[in-house]
Design an enzyme around this catalytic site. Structure first.
Site, PDB file in Angstrom:
ATOM      1  CB  SER A   1      -1.128  -0.039   1.188  1.00 12.04           C
ATOM      2  OG  SER A   1      -1.894   0.928   1.125  1.00 12.04           O
TER       3      SER A   1
ATOM      4  CG  ASP B   1      -6.497  -2.502  -3.823  1.00 15.31           C
ATOM      5  OD1 ASP B   1      -7.449  -1.687  -3.223  1.00 15.31           O
ATOM      6  OD2 ASP B   1      -5.462  -2.796  -3.838  1.00 15.31           O
TER       7      ASP B   1
ATOM      8  CG  HIS C   1      -5.804  -2.161  -0.059  1.00 15.92           C
ATOM      9  ND1 HIS C   1      -4.719  -1.810  -0.887  1.00 15.92           N
ATOM     10  CD2 HIS C   1      -5.125  -1.755   1.067  1.00 15.92           C
ATOM     11  CE1 HIS C   1      -3.851  -1.303  -0.567  1.00 15.92           C
ATOM     12  NE2 HIS C   1      -3.896  -0.873   0.764  1.00 15.92           N
TER      13      HIS C   1
END
Length: 299
Positions: free
Chosen positions: A162, A241, A273
């Site tokens: 991320s 995601d 995600h």
């Protein structure tokens, strides 16, 4: 006065901003940390080090057969939207510890400055400072004996999830432009990386010195991609995601940039995600770990 305390003027995925400047996180902030340890199951030892007054890291050392063993080094950068998480939280401690065991690498998991206490670009600068600290162990001359004795700094991998994927790109780009004597970055591992999209406004708010939507830290510039300072890149995206499209676009732009390395993308079907952190026993989470291991040890 009371209205300024209750009136929300900005609403972002991770936090609200009130008229009086106060922030309130929408997601409960975890404070569950675990100390470094000698883990009896993975047989990985860990310890904490201070890089600078603002930066620290947790180092993970797998069981080594003898005192002369040299291992690849994984420089890991956690996610959390530039405003949450830590290498010392249970989730990331366990994840990086297991990676160190499975991949047989020394892992350095950096604790960088988070918004709002330390706005962006602290995350980039702190991570770069920690990577410079790692490089100071070239030729066995650094402050940490584990890295002096067992880290092969000619086999360094930068990785993160991320926000950590975004920061990993920035570090690899910086190495491409100015270099970093003392180490060689072989590859970068970006898991469900953040490169803008739905959360553009939040990143711009967290970075007061931003250059707008074309800021190369938010949207990688072609010249930075072309000079990426590593030989291989592995990118994971998750089908469900909200960052899946920007992850795929990153790979396509990297291919078109003129960069001389090789890039591979893996899509996690029907997954959200960073699912691999929340459910490490998921079959695709296990597959992510195995692919990272093979990427690190690829001839």
């Amino acid at each position: 006065m009371e209205s300024s305390k209750s009136e929300i003027v900005e609403e972002f995925p991770f936090f609200y901003v009130f008229k009086d400047g106060r922030l309130e996180f929408r997601i409960p902030q975890s404070t569950e940390t675990v100390p470094p340890s000698d883990d009896p199951i993975t047989r990985v030892r860990s310890k904490d080090v201070v890089v600078s007054p603002d930066v620290s890291a947790r180092i993970f050392l797998p069981k080594i057969p003898n005192s002369n063993t040299k291992l690849p080094l994984l420089f890991y950068i956690h996610g959390g939207g530039f405003c949450m998480q830590s290498p010392f939280f249970t989730q990331y401690h366990n994840y990086v510890q297991n990676l160190a065991a499975e991949a047989n690498v020394i892992a350095v998991s950096v604790d960088y400055g988070l918004f709002p206490k330390r706005p962006i670009p602290a995350c980039y600068d702190d991570s770069w400072a920690a990577l410079q600290w790692v490089a100071s162990h070239a030729n066995g001359g650094g402050p940490d004996p584990w890295l002096n004795d067992h880290a092969d700094l000619a086999r360094v991998f930068i990785g993160g999830d991320s926000a950590g994927g975004n920061i990993s790109h920035i570090l690899a780009s910086r190495i491409g432009w100015i270099g970093l004597p003392g180490l060689r970055v072989v590859g970068a591992i970006l898991v469900h990386p953040y490169f803008g999209g739905e959360d553009d406004r939040m990143w711009l708010y967290m970075c007061p010195t931003n250059k707008g939507l074309t800021d190369p830290r938010l949207k990688p510039a072609a010249e930075d991609l072309e000079r990426l300072g590593c030989e291989r890149v592995l990118v994971f995206v998750a089908e469900k995601d909200h960052l899946v499209d920007v992850g795929k676009a990153y790979v396509e732009e990297l291919k078109k940039s003129g960069w001389k390395g090789t890039v591979e993308i893996v899509e996690n079907k029907e997954r959200q995600h960073c699912f691999h952190l929340h459910d490490p026993q998921d079959e695709q989470a296990i597959a992510i770990q195995k692919r990272i291991v093979s990427f690190i040890h690829q001839p």
